[in-house]
Design a protein around this motif. Structure first.
Motif, PDB file in Angstrom:
ATOM      1  N   ARG A  15       6.099  12.235  -8.546  1.00 59.25           N
ATOM      2  CA  ARG A  15       6.042  12.452  -7.099  1.00 59.25           C
ATOM      3  C   ARG A  15       7.386  12.997  -6.638  1.00 59.25           C
ATOM      4  NH1 ARG A  15       5.051   7.765  -2.480  1.00 59.25           N
ATOM      5  NH2 ARG A  15       4.855   9.211  -0.711  1.00 59.25           N
ATOM      6  N   THR A  16       7.353  14.143  -5.935  1.00 58.97           N
ATOM      7  CA  THR A  16       8.592  14.738  -5.425  1.00 58.97           C
ATOM      8  C   THR A  16       8.590  14.841  -3.903  1.00 58.97           C
ATOM      9  OG1 THR A  16       7.802  17.024  -5.637  1.00 58.97           O
ATOM     10  CG2 THR A  16       8.942  16.058  -7.545  1.00 58.97           C
ATOM     11  N   ASP A  17       7.480  14.488  -3.270  1.00 60.97           N
ATOM     12  CA  ASP A  17       7.380  14.508  -1.806  1.00 60.97           C
ATOM     13  C   ASP A  17       7.050  13.096  -1.338  1.00 60.97           C
ATOM     14  OD1 ASP A  17       5.649  14.712   0.791  1.00 60.97           O
ATOM     15  OD2 ASP A  17       6.829  16.564   0.710  1.00 60.97           O
ATOM     16  N   PHE A  18       7.829  12.588  -0.402  1.00 59.83           N
ATOM     17  CA  PHE A  18       7.673  11.212   0.052  1.00 59.83           C
ATOM     18  C   PHE A  18       7.344  11.122   1.541  1.00 59.83           C
ATOM     19  CE2 PHE A  18       9.651  10.940  -3.964  1.00 59.83           C
ATOM     20  CZ  PHE A  18       9.209   9.740  -4.502  1.00 59.83           C
ATOM     21  N   ALA A  19       6.760  12.192   2.096  1.00 59.44           N
ATOM     22  CA  ALA A  19       6.458  12.223   3.519  1.00 59.44           C
ATOM     23  C   ALA A  19       5.184  11.472   3.884  1.00 59.44           C
ATOM     24  CB  ALA A  19       6.356  13.676   3.994  1.00 59.44           C
ATOM     25  N   ASP A  20       4.269  11.266   2.925  1.00 60.58           N
ATOM     26  CA  ASP A  20       2.965  10.694   3.267  1.00 60.58           C
ATOM     27  C   ASP A  20       2.466   9.764   2.158  1.00 60.58           C
ATOM     28  OD1 ASP A  20       0.308  10.183   3.962  1.00 60.58           O
ATOM     29  OD2 ASP A  20      -0.102  12.264   4.544  1.00 60.58           O
ATOM     30  N   ASP A  21       2.674   8.459   2.366  1.00 57.59           N
ATOM     31  CA  ASP A  21       2.243   7.480   1.359  1.00 57.59           C
ATOM     32  C   ASP A  21       0.730   7.425   1.214  1.00 57.59           C
ATOM     33  OD1 ASP A  21       4.838   6.761   0.718  1.00 57.59           O
ATOM     34  OD2 ASP A  21       4.882   5.076   2.127  1.00 57.59           O
ATOM     35  N   THR A  22       0.006   7.666   2.300  1.00 57.83           N
ATOM     36  CA  THR A  22      -1.456   7.658   2.247  1.00 57.83           C
ATOM     37  C   THR A  22      -1.961   8.804   1.376  1.00 57.83           C
ATOM     38  OG1 THR A  22      -1.568   6.636   4.426  1.00 57.83           O
ATOM     39  CG2 THR A  22      -3.564   7.731   3.632  1.00 57.83           C
ATOM     40  N   ALA A  23      -1.351   9.974   1.515  1.00 58.82           N
ATOM     41  CA  ALA A  23      -1.739  11.126   0.689  1.00 58.82           C
ATOM     42  C   ALA A  23      -1.412  10.855  -0.779  1.00 58.82           C
ATOM     43  CB  ALA A  23      -1.048  12.393   1.169  1.00 58.82           C
ATOM     44  N   TRP A  24      -0.289  10.230  -1.071  1.00 56.70           N
ATOM     45  CA  TRP A  24       0.069   9.899  -2.447  1.00 56.70           C
ATOM     46  C   TRP A  24      -0.961   8.943  -3.038  1.00 56.70           C
ATOM     47  CZ3 TRP A  24       1.976  11.058  -6.836  1.00 56.70           C
ATOM     48  CH2 TRP A  24       2.376  10.108  -7.769  1.00 56.70           C
ATOM     49  N   ALA A  25      -1.377   7.958  -2.269  1.00 53.61           N
ATOM     50  CA  ALA A  25      -2.407   7.026  -2.744  1.00 53.61           C
ATOM     51  C   ALA A  25      -3.710   7.773  -3.035  1.00 53.61           C
ATOM     52  CB  ALA A  25      -2.632   5.921  -1.723  1.00 53.61           C
ATOM     53  N   ALA A  26      -4.035   8.744  -2.198  1.00 58.14           N
ATOM     54  CA  ALA A  26      -5.252   9.540  -2.410  1.00 58.14           C
ATOM     55  C   ALA A  26      -5.140  10.399  -3.670  1.00 58.14           C
ATOM     56  CB  ALA A  26      -5.526  10.411  -1.187  1.00 58.14           C
ATOM     57  N   VAL A  27      -3.962  10.954  -3.925  1.00 58.89           N
ATOM     58  CA  VAL A  27      -3.747  11.733  -5.145  1.00 58.89           C
ATOM     59  C   VAL A  27      -3.957  10.844  -6.362  1.00 58.89           C
ATOM     60  CG1 VAL A  27      -2.003  12.910  -6.560  1.00 58.89           C
ATOM     61  CG2 VAL A  27      -2.195  13.438  -4.122  1.00 58.89           C
ATOM     62  N   ARG A  28      -3.358   9.677  -6.349  1.00 59.25           N
ATOM     63  CA  ARG A  28      -3.496   8.754  -7.484  1.00 59.25           C
ATOM     64  C   ARG A  28      -4.954   8.358  -7.697  1.00 59.25           C
ATOM     65  NH1 ARG A  28       0.722   4.114  -7.717  1.00 59.25           N
ATOM     66  NH2 ARG A  28      -0.286   4.009  -9.737  1.00 59.25           N
TER      67      ARG A  28
END
Length: 141
Positions: A15-28
């Motif tokens: 992960r190199t972008d930390f602007a949206d934790d909800t989007a990161w959870a969706a990616v995972r």
């Protein structure tokens, strides 16, 4: 800033972008459910925020040979903003810095084949479309 190694028969997704934790959870979640098997070792470490590709390449080149990664997938701002979650695949070995995008749907195919050396990074990069996205072999559905 050595890159974390993946679990066995998986690939590192950094992960190199930390602007949206909800989007990161969706990616995972998209990666975990793409084909029902775990192909991703997801790393969420703020020290990699917006890390330049050249820094990743240099870090891997400086690592001990047995510790080097040959490729990595980045979850960057483009990944988190697009509903297909296109990870940026980065070659760290044969053609350092060569990239292509792979939507989460196609990630398991790419990760599995790279992790067992059934295909080379260039095989996928060469099969990418004009926009630089790999969408599977043949009928690219």
């Amino acid at each position: 800033m050595p890159l974390p190694p993946p679990d066995d028969l998986a690939s590192t997704v950094l992960r190199t972008d930390f602007a949206d934790d909800t989007a990161w959870a969706a990616v995972r979640e998209a990666l975990d459910t793409a084909d029902g098997h775990g192909h991703a070792t997801c790393v969420s470490d703020p020290r990699f925020t917006d890390v330049p590709l050249q820094a990743l390449i240099e870090e891997e080149a400086a690592a001990e040979e047995e510790d080097r990664l040959t490729y990595v997938f980045l979850a960057d701002a483009t990944t988190l903003a697009d509903p297909e979650f296109p990870l940026l695949a980065v070659d760290l070995h044969d053609e350092p810095g060569r990239t292509f995008r792979v939507p989460a749907r196609w990630y398991p195919e790419v990760s599995a084949n790279l992790s067992i050396a059934n295909a080379d990074f260039a095989d996928f990069a060469d099969a990418a479309d004009a926009e630089g996205w790999f969408r599977g072999w043949g009928d690219a559905g």
